[in-house]
Design an enzyme around this catalytic site. Structure first.
Site, PDB file in Angstrom:
ATOM      1  N   GLU A 261      -3.845  -8.498  -2.624  1.00  0.00           N
ATOM      2  CA  GLU A 261      -3.288  -7.314  -1.963  1.00  0.00           C
ATOM      3  C   GLU A 261      -4.305  -6.771  -0.974  1.00  0.00           C
ATOM      4  O   GLU A 261      -5.486  -6.671  -1.290  1.00  0.00           O
ATOM      5  CB  GLU A 261      -2.984  -6.179  -2.956  1.00  0.00           C
ATOM      6  N   GLU A 315       8.275   1.856  -0.081  1.00  0.00           N
ATOM      7  CA  GLU A 315       8.951   1.968  -1.377  1.00  0.00           C
ATOM      8  C   GLU A 315       8.972   3.429  -1.809  1.00  0.00           C
ATOM      9  O   GLU A 315       7.947   4.001  -2.164  1.00  0.00           O
ATOM     10  CB  GLU A 315       8.235   1.098  -2.405  1.00  0.00           C
ATOM     11  N   LYS A 318       7.537   4.961  -5.465  1.00  0.00           N
ATOM     12  CA  LYS A 318       6.167   4.761  -5.934  1.00  0.00           C
ATOM     13  C   LYS A 318       5.574   6.107  -6.323  1.00  0.00           C
ATOM     14  O   LYS A 318       5.689   7.085  -5.597  1.00  0.00           O
ATOM     15  CB  LYS A 318       5.318   4.132  -4.827  1.00  0.00           C
ATOM     16  N   GLU A 324       1.130   5.991  -0.989  1.00  0.00           N
ATOM     17  CA  GLU A 324       1.694   4.943  -1.823  1.00  0.00           C
ATOM     18  C   GLU A 324       3.085   4.520  -1.376  1.00  0.00           C
ATOM     19  O   GLU A 324       3.492   3.379  -1.582  1.00  0.00           O
ATOM     20  CB  GLU A 324       1.760   5.408  -3.287  1.00  0.00           C
TER      21      GLU A 324
END
Length: 420
Positions: A261, A315, A318, A324
């Site tokens: 990541e 997203e 999250k 985030e």
């Protein structure tokens, strides 16, 4: 205008590059994502042939059957103790999550848990390697160990220090777990996965950390006095710190390092310095160019570094700070979150559902309500943060509107960008 010119240059470099080692994380912690068939359209447009999931969602894997994409799938945290205690659970998981998709969908690795060793659950720490070993045995029973590697992803917090890179070592308290785990990786030929985010370093100390250095644009860089190696970006320094720690644990070149990541948020809270679409475009655009050139790190220049960008979509569910929810290259409707030289195709024909699965008709991406996804051997997507080690320090915040910051520049480029 200067940013557009920079990214146009990056796009040209990327379009001419041959297939290298860049992949993408496909996270699903959201209630407004398109179905996996639509995600497949975006990934095909990117010529992405390496995709990493946080579960083994059968709908995603089925949607990519015959695509040629290589998948890394995840075994959720909550199943780790179960596999460690009951080897038959590993065989059941393989039968339910791997075998139905082979050979139509290529699955090349399974990550057992995520950032387990920097968590606080002692049972999880003790269970990690036995669970990995049980899964390897289950794959061997199906003659799949030459095709599917077993590994796990780590936070940089496994290191006691990271700079200069040559001084790095694994935390003393983790060595009883890390040393045998490295032995398993070396024996099975599996990679060591590290989640590396220069953004975290900049966010923590923006006054002293050079933004250009973390964005791959430093003219000066830094040197490691002990080795004489020069680093013009922080990501390479972080990877070589991991390399030094592995060498000090006596496993050296026998274990490959991959960046599982890395990324940069396009939006954040007021106290999240640097979380802007401009910086996200610079980080990911420069990263793509670097990896497309097949460059290794200063300590291993001949070994092309395999990197997975985080993430495909923003997203909205999250937990944690606003950043985030803004790591995606794309918004859920398929439009770019910012420009990095990619002309996105139109994805349509789906309806949003606020009931938690992303599409109407019950065919969307189910979001489970805790780490590790669904119970048993079935698929599921758990909550995770880009630094799961810090998950217990944050509370879920109210979702920000995806339209709060609308990017105006969605520009075309020639086809040929390859994230493989």
């Amino acid at each position: 205008m200067a940013l557009r010119l920079l990214l146009a240059v990056l796009a040209t470099a990327l379009s001419a590059a041959s297939a290298k080692a860049l992949g993408i994380n496909y996270g699903q912690v959201a209630d407004n994502l398109p179905p996996p068939q639509a995600a497949a359209v975006l990934l095909r447009a990117l010529n992405a042939t390496k995709v990493k999931l946080y579960d083994a969602d059968s709908r995603v894997l089925s949607a990519f059957a015959g695509s040629g994409a290589d998948f890394t799938v995840g075994l959720p945290d909550r199943l780790v103790p179960r596999l460690a205690a009951d080897p038959s659970a590993a065989a059941a998981w393989v039968r339910a999550n791997i075998l139905p998709h082979l050979p139509a969908t290529s699955i090349t690795a399974v990550t057992v848990g995520n950032e387990v060793l920097t968590g606080t659950d002692s049972t999880m720490l003790r269970s990690l390697l036995p669970a990995m070993e049980a899964l390897h045995v289950a794959l061997a029973a199906c003659n799949l160990t030459s095709r599917v590697a077993v590994t796990t992803a780590h936070s940089l917090a496994v290191l006691s220090s990271s700079f200069p890179p040559s001084s790095a070592a694994f935390r003393h308290d983790l060595l009883p777990y890390m040393t045998p785990l490295l032995g398993f990786l070396a024996k099975t030929g599996s990679p060591f996965l590290i989640n590396a985010y220069p953004y975290f370093a900049y966010k923590a100390d923006p006054d002293r950390v050079d933004l250009n250095y973390v964005l791959f644009e430093s003219n000066a860089g830094v040197a490691d006095a002990a080795t004489g190696l020069h680093y013009d970006n922080m990501l390479h320094a972080q990877v070589d710190a991991v390399r030094a720690a592995i060498c000090k644990a006596n496993f050296g070149k026998s274990v490959e390092i991959r960046v599982s990541e890395t990324g940069w948020p396009s939006q954040g809270d007021e106290d999240e310095a640097g979380a802007t679409p401009e910086n996200a475009a610079r980080y990911n655009g420069n990263l793509m160019r670097l990896v497309a050139q097949g460059k290794g790190t200063p300590a291993a220049p001949g070994e092309a570094l395999q990197v997975y960008v985080f993430a495909l979509f923003n997203e909205d569910q999250k937990p944690g700070p606003a950043s985030e929810r803004h790591y995606g290259l794309f918004k859920p409707d398929g439009t770019p979150a910012y420009y990095v030289g990619v002309k996105a195709p139109t994805i349509g024909g789906w309806k949003r559902s606020r009931s938690g699965n992303g599409t109407s008709g019950g065919t969307g991406l189910v979001v489970a309500q805790g780490p590790g996804g669904a119970d048993g051997a079935g698929p599921g997507t758990g909550y995770y943060t880009v630094s799961a080690a810090a998950a217990n320090k944050v509370k879920r915040q109210r979702r920000w509107s995806m339209e709060r910051l609308l990017m105006a520049a969605v520009l075309a480029m020639a086809s040929g960008l390859c994230w493989s």
